[in-house]
Design a protein around this motif. Structure first.
Motif, PDB file in Angstrom:
ATOM      1  N   UNK A 163     -42.204   4.768  -3.487  1.00  0.00           N
ATOM      2  CA  UNK A 163     -43.433   5.439  -3.918  1.00  0.00           C
ATOM      3  C   UNK A 163     -44.546   5.331  -2.882  1.00  0.00           C
ATOM      4  N   UNK A 164     -44.468   4.352  -2.006  1.00  0.00           N
ATOM      5  CA  UNK A 164     -45.541   4.148  -1.028  1.00  0.00           C
ATOM      6  C   UNK A 164     -45.434   5.062   0.186  1.00  0.00           C
ATOM      7  N   UNK A 198     -42.612   8.511   8.987  1.00  0.00           N
ATOM      8  CA  UNK A 198     -42.971   7.328   9.765  1.00  0.00           C
ATOM      9  C   UNK A 198     -43.023   6.074   8.917  1.00  0.00           C
ATOM     10  N   UNK A 199     -43.522   6.202   7.693  1.00  0.00           N
ATOM     11  CA  UNK A 199     -43.585   5.041   6.804  1.00  0.00           C
ATOM     12  C   UNK A 199     -42.196   4.642   6.316  1.00  0.00           C
ATOM     13  N   UNK A 207     -37.007  -0.821  -2.838  1.00  0.00           N
ATOM     14  CA  UNK A 207     -37.625  -1.025  -4.146  1.00  0.00           C
ATOM     15  C   UNK A 207     -38.338   0.262  -4.542  1.00  0.00           C
ATOM     16  N   UNK A 208     -38.606   0.396  -5.827  1.00  0.00           N
ATOM     17  CA  UNK A 208     -39.349   1.571  -6.307  1.00  0.00           C
ATOM     18  C   UNK A 208     -40.730   1.626  -5.656  1.00  0.00           C
ATOM     19  N   UNK A 209     -41.356   0.464  -5.473  1.00  0.00           N
ATOM     20  CA  UNK A 209     -42.681   0.431  -4.838  1.00  0.00           C
ATOM     21  C   UNK A 209     -42.626   0.931  -3.397  1.00  0.00           C
TER      22      UNK A 209
END
Length: 80
Positions: A63-64, A69-70, A58-60
């Motif tokens: 962007x997060x 690592x994330x 998702x775009x979220x």
């Protein structure tokens, strides 16, 4: 899928997208650490990762991410 397997596969994708044979990823790796990582190559990397793992972010989610690592965390959750 185990975290180290995801890392190895991501490293191969990053080497291909950024054309850096000696690239070694870590959890803390960011776009600031890779000179070739700009907005266009970021999109190419995301598309390559989605194709490789047969997932859609998702775009979220995109962007997060503050580091590799994330990104790995997000992929790991898809395979739980």
């Amino acid at each position: 899928m185990e975290r180290n397997q995801i890392f190895k596969q991501l490293e191969d994708i990053f080497i291909d997208v950024f054309d850096l044979e000696d690239l070694r990823l870590q959890d803390s790796t960011t776009a600031d650490d890779i000179e070739e990582w700009d907005s266009l190559s970021h999109i190419q990397m995301v598309v390559a990762v989605e194709k490789h793992f047969d997932i859609k972010f998702t775009a979220l989610e995109i962007m997060s991410w503050k580091n590799v690592g994330q990104l790995v965390d997000t992929i790991e959750k898809r395979f739980e």
